[in-house]
Design a protein around this motif. Structure first.
Motif, PDB file in Angstrom:
ATOM      1  N   GLY A  30       0.791  -1.223   0.000  1.00 47.03           N
ATOM      2  CA  GLY A  30       0.000   0.000   0.000  1.00 47.03           C
ATOM      3  C   GLY A  30       0.823   1.271   0.000  1.00 47.03           C
ATOM      4  N   GLY A  31       2.105   1.180  -0.302  1.00 51.23           N
ATOM      5  CA  GLY A  31       2.951   2.362  -0.343  1.00 51.23           C
ATOM      6  C   GLY A  31       3.412   2.858   1.011  1.00 51.23           C
ATOM      7  N   HIS A  32       3.104   2.105   2.061  1.00 48.28           N
ATOM      8  CA  HIS A  32       3.528   2.483   3.409  1.00 48.28           C
ATOM      9  C   HIS A  32       4.647   1.554   3.848  1.00 48.28           C
ATOM     10  N   ALA A  33       5.854   2.068   3.845  1.00 50.20           N
ATOM     11  CA  ALA A  33       6.991   1.255   4.258  1.00 50.20           C
ATOM     12  C   ALA A  33       6.922   0.991   5.759  1.00 50.20           C
ATOM     13  N   VAL A  34       7.112  -0.278   6.121  1.00 51.21           N
ATOM     14  CA  VAL A  34       7.180  -0.676   7.525  1.00 51.21           C
ATOM     15  C   VAL A  34       8.574  -1.243   7.752  1.00 51.21           C
ATOM     16  N   THR A  35       9.294  -0.655   8.697  1.00 57.87           N
ATOM     17  CA  THR A  35      10.643  -1.122   8.997  1.00 57.87           C
ATOM     18  C   THR A  35      10.725  -1.563  10.458  1.00 57.87           C
ATOM     19  N   GLU A  36      11.724  -2.375  10.720  1.00 54.53           N
ATOM     20  CA  GLU A  36      12.015  -2.828  12.076  1.00 54.53           C
ATOM     21  C   GLU A  36      13.449  -2.445  12.383  1.00 54.53           C
ATOM     22  N   ALA A  37      13.663  -1.861  13.548  1.00 54.67           N
ATOM     23  CA  ALA A  37      15.013  -1.466  13.965  1.00 54.67           C
ATOM     24  C   ALA A  37      15.271  -1.975  15.373  1.00 54.67           C
ATOM     25  N   SER A  38      16.495  -2.407  15.609  1.00 55.64           N
ATOM     26  CA  SER A  38      16.915  -2.839  16.940  1.00 55.64           C
ATOM     27  C   SER A  38      18.101  -1.996  17.383  1.00 55.64           C
ATOM     28  N   PHE A  39      18.214  -1.802  18.690  1.00 56.14           N
ATOM     29  CA  PHE A  39      19.304  -1.013  19.246  1.00 56.14           C
ATOM     30  C   PHE A  39      19.723  -1.600  20.580  1.00 56.14           C
ATOM     31  N   GLN A  40      20.906  -1.214  21.024  1.00 50.69           N
ATOM     32  CA  GLN A  40      21.375  -1.541  22.367  1.00 50.69           C
ATOM     33  C   GLN A  40      22.225  -0.404  22.859  1.00 50.69           C
ATOM     34  N   GLY A  41      22.280  -0.274  24.176  1.00 53.09           N
ATOM     35  CA  GLY A  41      23.073   0.798  24.743  1.00 53.09           C
ATOM     36  C   GLY A  41      23.184   0.670  26.239  1.00 53.09           C
ATOM     37  N   THR A  42      23.794   1.673  26.828  1.00 49.65           N
ATOM     38  CA  THR A  42      23.957   1.740  28.274  1.00 49.65           C
ATOM     39  C   THR A  42      23.457   3.085  28.756  1.00 49.65           C
ATOM     40  N   GLY A  43      23.129   3.151  30.030  1.00 46.46           N
ATOM     41  CA  GLY A  43      22.666   4.400  30.598  1.00 46.46           C
ATOM     42  C   GLY A  43      22.282   4.221  32.035  1.00 46.46           C
ATOM     43  N   THR A  44      21.339   5.044  32.469  1.00 43.36           N
ATOM     44  CA  THR A  44      20.852   4.958  33.834  1.00 43.36           C
ATOM     45  C   THR A  44      19.332   4.946  33.833  1.00 43.36           C
ATOM     46  N   LEU A  45      18.774   4.291  34.832  1.00 45.13           N
ATOM     47  CA  LEU A  45      17.342   4.285  35.047  1.00 45.13           C
ATOM     48  C   LEU A  45      17.146   4.414  36.555  1.00 45.13           C
TER      49      LEU A  45
ATOM     50  N   LYS B  35      22.005  -1.806  31.132  1.00 44.52           N
ATOM     51  CA  LYS B  35      22.177  -2.100  29.717  1.00 44.52           C
ATOM     52  C   LYS B  35      20.768  -2.240  29.167  1.00 44.52           C
ATOM     53  N   ASP B  36      20.511  -1.642  28.023  1.00 39.45           N
ATOM     54  CA  ASP B  36      19.168  -1.640  27.454  1.00 39.45           C
ATOM     55  C   ASP B  36      19.229  -2.158  26.029  1.00 39.45           C
ATOM     56  N   MET B  37      18.219  -2.915  25.647  1.00 41.82           N
ATOM     57  CA  MET B  37      18.083  -3.325  24.246  1.00 41.82           C
ATOM     58  C   MET B  37      16.613  -3.309  23.888  1.00 41.82           C
ATOM     59  N   GLY B  38      16.341  -2.978  22.635  1.00 44.45           N
ATOM     60  CA  GLY B  38      14.956  -2.907  22.205  1.00 44.45           C
ATOM     61  C   GLY B  38      14.823  -3.027  20.708  1.00 44.45           C
ATOM     62  N   THR B  39      13.589  -3.270  20.299  1.00 39.43           N
ATOM     63  CA  THR B  39      13.239  -3.367  18.889  1.00 39.43           C
ATOM     64  C   THR B  39      11.932  -2.610  18.678  1.00 39.43           C
ATOM     65  N   TYR B  40      11.857  -1.857  17.584  1.00 38.58           N
ATOM     66  CA  TYR B  40      10.615  -1.151  17.287  1.00 38.58           C
ATOM     67  C   TYR B  40      10.313  -1.221  15.797  1.00 38.58           C
ATOM     68  N   GLU B  41       9.022  -1.155  15.491  1.00 40.26           N
ATOM     69  CA  GLU B  41       8.551  -1.086  14.111  1.00 40.26           C
ATOM     70  C   GLU B  41       8.091   0.327  13.827  1.00 40.26           C
ATOM     71  N   SER B  42       8.415   0.811  12.627  1.00 42.54           N
ATOM     72  CA  SER B  42       8.029   2.147  12.198  1.00 42.54           C
ATOM     73  C   SER B  42       7.214   2.054  10.926  1.00 42.54           C
ATOM     74  N   VAL B  43       6.162   2.856  10.851  1.00 49.69           N
ATOM     75  CA  VAL B  43       5.331   2.932   9.654  1.00 49.69           C
ATOM     76  C   VAL B  43       5.438   4.344   9.106  1.00 49.69           C
ATOM     77  N   LEU B  44       5.853   4.463   7.847  1.00 51.21           N
ATOM     78  CA  LEU B  44       5.944   5.768   7.191  1.00 51.21           C
ATOM     79  C   LEU B  44       4.537   6.265   6.880  1.00 51.21           C
ATOM     80  N   GLN B  45       4.215   7.451   7.374  1.00 49.66           N
ATOM     81  CA  GLN B  45       2.899   8.052   7.168  1.00 49.66           C
ATOM     82  C   GLN B  45       2.890   8.882   5.879  1.00 49.66           C
ATOM     83  N   PRO B  46       1.713   9.143   5.303  1.00 48.31           N
ATOM     84  CA  PRO B  46       1.628   9.929   4.064  1.00 48.31           C
ATOM     85  C   PRO B  46       2.270  11.313   4.146  1.00 48.31           C
ATOM     86  N   ASP B  47       2.311  11.907   5.353  1.00 48.40           N
ATOM     87  CA  ASP B  47       2.896  13.249   5.502  1.00 48.40           C
ATOM     88  C   ASP B  47       4.405  13.222   5.734  1.00 48.40           C
TER      89      ASP B  47
END
Length: 134
Positions: free
Chosen positions: A23-38, A44-56
Motif C-alpha cells: 500500500g505504499g507504506h513502508a514498515v521497517t524494524e530497527a533494533s538497538f542496544q546501549g547503556t545508561g541509567t534508570l 544495559k538496554d536493548m529494544g526493537t521497534y517497528e516504524s510505519v511511514l505516514q503519508p505526511d
C-alpha cells in the motif's frame, strides 16, 4: 506536566530491515542496544521497534525492550511514538513508554507514564532522555 528525569541512554543501532511496502507504506524494524541509567542505576538496554511511514512523511512507531542491571535485575518496557526525519539523516522520536518489573530497584516505574526523546543519527548512534509524566 513533565516531571523529573528518570533515565538516559546512549548506544547504537544493531540492525534494521524492511518488513513491508504494501500500500505504499513502508514498515521497517530497527533494533538497538546501549547503556545508561534508570532511576540512578546503571543499566544495559536493548529494544526493537517497528516504524510505519505516514503519508505526511512522519513515522509512527511501537516497540518493546528490556533494561538490565549488572546484578541481574530487569525491567521490561513497551512504548509508542512519532518520529520526524532530521537534517543529519536520522530520526527524532517523541513518545511514551510504560515499564513492568518485579525488581524493587525499579518498582516506582510500575504504573506510571514515562515520556521520551529518542534520537537516531545516520551513523547509527542513538541517545535517549526519559522523564516521568505527572
Amino acid at each position: 506536566m513533565l516531571g523529573e528525569q528518570v533515565g538516559t541512554l546512549s548506544g547504537e543501532m544493531t540492525g534494521i530491515r524492511v518488513l513491508s511496502t504494501d500500500g505504499g507504506h513502508a514498515v521497517t524494524e530497527a533494533s538497538f542496544q546501549g547503556t545508561g541509567t534508570l532511576l540512578g542505576t546503571a543499566v544495559k538496554d536493548m529494544g526493537t521497534y517497528e516504524s510505519v511511514l505516514q503519508p505526511d512523511g512522519t513515522l509512527f512507531g511501537e516497540g518493546q525492550g528490556i533494561s538490565m542491571t549488572e546484578a541481574g535485575e530487569t525491567v521490561t518496557w513497551h512504548g509508542s511514538g512519532v518520529g520526524r526525519f532530521n537534517e543529519s539523516g536520522g530520526v527524532n522520536w517523541r513518545g511514551a513508554v510504560f515499564y513492568e518489573t518485579a525488581a524493587a530497584t525499579f518498582a516506582r516505574l510500575n504504573g506510571i507514564a514515562v515520556v521520551f526523546e529518542f534520537d537516531t543519527e545516520e551513523s547509527g548512534k542513538v541517545s535517549a532522555s526519559l522523564y516521568e509524566w505527572k
